[in-house]
Motif scaffolding. Structure first.
Motif, PDB file in Angstrom:
ATOM      1  N   ASP A   1     132.579 -66.201   7.481  1.00 33.91           N
ATOM      2  CA  ASP A   1     131.898 -64.992   7.937  1.00 33.91           C
ATOM      3  C   ASP A   1     132.793 -63.790   7.634  1.00 33.91           C
ATOM      4  O   ASP A   1     133.940 -63.944   7.195  1.00 33.91           O
ATOM      5  N   LEU A   2     132.286 -62.589   7.888  1.00 32.78           N
ATOM      6  CA  LEU A   2     133.073 -61.369   7.663  1.00 32.78           C
ATOM      7  C   LEU A   2     133.475 -60.693   8.972  1.00 32.78           C
ATOM      8  O   LEU A   2     134.644 -60.656   9.336  1.00 32.78           O
ATOM      9  N   ASP A   3     132.483 -60.173   9.716  1.00 29.69           N
ATOM     10  CA  ASP A   3     132.778 -59.431  10.944  1.00 29.69           C
ATOM     11  C   ASP A   3     133.473 -60.309  11.973  1.00 29.69           C
ATOM     12  O   ASP A   3     133.006 -61.409  12.307  1.00 29.69           O
TER      13      ASP A   3
ATOM     14  N   ILE B   1     131.437 -66.546   0.953  1.00 27.65           N
ATOM     15  CA  ILE B   1     131.058 -65.701   2.094  1.00 27.65           C
ATOM     16  C   ILE B   1     129.634 -66.007   2.505  1.00 27.65           C
ATOM     17  O   ILE B   1     128.729 -66.080   1.665  1.00 27.65           O
TER      18      ILE B   1
ATOM     19  N   SER C   1     127.453 -64.073   5.394  1.00 30.38           N
ATOM     20  CA  SER C   1     127.539 -63.034   6.419  1.00 30.38           C
ATOM     21  C   SER C   1     126.195 -62.341   6.603  1.00 30.38           C
ATOM     22  O   SER C   1     125.508 -62.038   5.620  1.00 30.38           O
TER      23      SER C   1
ATOM     24  N   ASN D   1     124.791 -59.134   7.065  1.00 33.57           N
ATOM     25  CA  ASN D   1     125.262 -57.772   6.876  1.00 33.57           C
ATOM     26  C   ASN D   1     124.462 -57.106   5.779  1.00 33.57           C
ATOM     27  O   ASN D   1     123.739 -57.774   5.029  1.00 33.57           O
TER      28      ASN D   1
ATOM     29  N   ILE E   1     125.386 -62.275   1.336  1.00 32.58           N
ATOM     30  CA  ILE E   1     125.511 -61.231   2.351  1.00 32.58           C
ATOM     31  C   ILE E   1     124.118 -60.645   2.539  1.00 32.58           C
ATOM     32  O   ILE E   1     123.638 -59.841   1.731  1.00 32.58           O
TER      33      ILE E   1
ATOM     34  N   LYS F   1     121.950 -68.430   8.151  1.00 34.91           N
ATOM     35  CA  LYS F   1     123.201 -68.809   7.471  1.00 34.91           C
ATOM     36  C   LYS F   1     123.141 -70.229   6.919  1.00 34.91           C
ATOM     37  O   LYS F   1     123.723 -70.513   5.867  1.00 34.91           O
TER      38      LYS F   1
ATOM     39  N   ASP G   1     133.425 -69.210  11.310  1.00 33.63           N
ATOM     40  CA  ASP G   1     132.628 -68.119  11.868  1.00 33.63           C
ATOM     41  C   ASP G   1     133.053 -67.916  13.321  1.00 33.63           C
ATOM     42  O   ASP G   1     133.195 -68.889  14.064  1.00 33.63           O
TER      43      ASP G   1
END
Length: 557
Positions: A212-214, A261, A263, A265, A292, A297, A319
């Motif tokens: 994940d990113l955030d 990735i 994510s 977003n 993204i 997911k 995540d």
């Protein structure tokens, strides 16, 4: 998977580890027996000892330095000793292990270390040729030098077991009652680490991290906080922890673990953060695939796994959101989805402690794997623009180089055999010494294949071996990296090897397919080439030679 039979030779009581090695909650399942107490040297020196009558795949040699190396007992007692004599004893011990290691497929040697409850005189600890710590380090390095040419002998870092355990490693009562040098927790840790090494030899290590990113690669939510307010780097402990976490992921990427990735977003905003934030360690070129968007997911992960052409069992999903983790766990139980720490400052330690990326060697192909997958993405883009599959294949300008197995190619060849699961005929696993010895027999032939096209060099990506006996040939191994599947390269490889066999006036060729949970792609390729699938006899006329593939033989026929 069948149990692995193991023999443990030790000069102290290590029986408590047996239950942890045989614990079926983690693979592999090791059925171990201990040899006679404190007779390690005698057994290693005696090839006719009764312990060698039963075949064992794994030999574990677990000794204490003062018992296996008499001069080191003098070191501990602050008596006079000769460093050269001590090293001669280490040499002798190492040679006995090397000789005995030929009786098993894999040998673990537990390195020598001083337990943490033993306090060394700090002013002397590292004094050269004097301090216990200094001399012990020399002894372990001497063992490592002896074992460096034997990939089937693994020197395990027992000092790391002590350091990472974070629990007591010595139980005074257990020692008083049974002269057991290690605690229950220490034995459990040792078994855990041994199993992770065996999984590497069995090709069960993970190959891809999807993250994940955030609040995973950085602190905060990029869509809400904006690039200027994301917590990454700076002078605060959380921001610095995300930097260290990315650095650890970068290290894994550099040794061949793919990054991807998944994510929820806005893609443009997330990409802007990755490409332009001054503290980002990872950039878009570090990722082999990404999704993204605002889709599920699990759906995104399924697409990426298909795109990368890897098995779900090869994936790790990271995540911070427990709901997203649970969704992936439910959808894909084969994917390893660990729970990230709630404390962001623990992220770097967490990723360092994962044991699922254990490896035997790091090859050239490992170091450039991400770039190779990115080239594969370019190939797929070119496919979408082609008028037909045939036109696309012809446009690739595929070249296959056929190479004989030589020492400089051995590590990559064995890595292919041990790590390839999908396009793998027999799923045989080997050590380097074992495979080199097998290939050295006159009746056995091994060819490796280097594949390249107009987009770049994919490296050594395939291997075929066969054995000849009584005017018949048996293909023993046929493996190919998933990166080059789907381009009829496998047809060219098999045709080339069968052509070599035909020149030997061989009457028949067999290719025994051994079904596993993962190698259905190989059967889909080979099934229509059998005259009768029950006897695995190949119809050599059913193997075409794709005319758009340029095969260059660097083997003397």
């Amino acid at each position: 998977m069948p149990d692995i039979k193991a023999l443990i030779l030790a000069d102290t009581i290590v029986d408590p580890i047996l239950r942890f090695l045989s614990d079926r909650s983690t693979t592999p399942f090791i059925e171990a027996k201990t040899g006679p107490y404190n007779q390690v040297q005698q057994i290693l020196m005696d090839p006719h000892h009764s312990v060698w009558k039963e075949e064992n795949e794994l030999l574990i040699v677990w000794t204490t330095p003062e018992r296996s190396i008499p001069s080191f007992e003098k070191v501990l007692g602050y008596e006079e000793f000769e460093i050269n004599s001590l090293m001669d004893e280490v040499d002798y011990f190492a040679r006995n292990i090397i000789e005995s290691s030929q009786r098993s497929k894999l040998t673990f040697v537990v390195s020598w270390s001083m337990p943490p409850h033993y306090r060394e005189i700090q002013t002397l600890a590292y004094k050269h040729n004097v301090g216990h710590t200094n001399i012990l380090m020399q002894m372990n390095l001497r063992l490592a030098q002896h074992f460096s040419n034997y990939n089937h002998i693994v020197l395990l870092d027992s000092n790391y077991w002590y350091i990472s355990l974070q629990k007591k490693s010595f139980d005074h009562k257990m020692f008083a009652l049974g002269k057991i040098n290690y605690s229950r927790d220490y034995f459990e840790k040792a078994a855990y680490e041994m199993k992770s090494v065996i999984r590497a030899f069995q090709g069960q290590t993970k190959k891809v991290i999807i993250c994940d990113l955030d609040n995973t690669l950085w602190g905060g939510i990029i869509g809400d906080d904006g690039i200027d307010n994301i917590n990454l780097g700076g002078i605060n402990p959380i921001g610095e922890s995300f930097i260290q976490f990315q650095k650890e992921l970068k290290k894994l990427r550099e040794r061949g673990i793919l990054l991807a990735i998944s994510s929820k977003n806005d893609e443009s905003i997330a990409k802007d953060m990755i490409e332009n934030h001054p503290e980002m360690i990872l950039r878009m070129f570090d990722f082999s695939s990404y999704r993204i968007n605002w889709k599920d997911k699990a759906e995104n992960i399924a697409e990426m796994v298909n795109e990368l052409n890897i098995g779900l069992q090869s994936v790790v999903f990271l995540d911070d959101n427990p709901t997203e983790r649970e969704r992936v766990k439910q959808a894909f139980p084969e994917i390893y989805t660990p729970d990230l720490p709630e404390d962001y400052t623990a992220y770097p330690t967490f990723i360092r402690m994962l044991d699922c990326f254990e490896t035997i060697e790091i090859t050239r192909e490992d170091r450039v794997r991400t770039e190779m997958y990115q080239k594969e993405s370019e190939r797929k883009i070119s496919l979408s623009n082609a008028s037909s599959i045939d036109d696309w294949l012809k446009s690739l300008d595929i070249i296959v180089k056929v190479l004989p197995l030589e020492k400089n190619l051995l590590t990559r060849a064995v890595q292919l055999l041990n790590k390839t699961n999908q396009f793998n005929m027999a799923t045989n696993r080997y050590t380097e010494d074992e495979y080199w010895n097998w290939s050295s027999f006159d009746q056995n032939q091994v060819y490796v294949f280097q594949v390249q096209d107009k987009f770049g060099d994919s490296g050594i990506t395939a291997l075929i071996s066969f054995s000849v006996s009584n005017n018949q040939a048996e293909i023993v191994d046929f493996v190919m990296s998933c990166r080059v599947m789907g381009k009829k390269i496998e047809e060219a490889l098999l045709f080339n090897v069968l052509s070599k066999i035909k020149k030997m006036n061989i009457d028949s060729v067999r290719a025994r397919y051994q079904k596993t949970d993962k190698n259905q792609p190989f059967f889909d390729f080979i099934k229509d080439k059998y005259t009768d699938s029950s006897d695995y006899l190949l119809d050599m006329n059913k193997v075409p030679s794709p005319d758009f593939i340029n095969v260059i033989n660097e083997v003397q026929n």
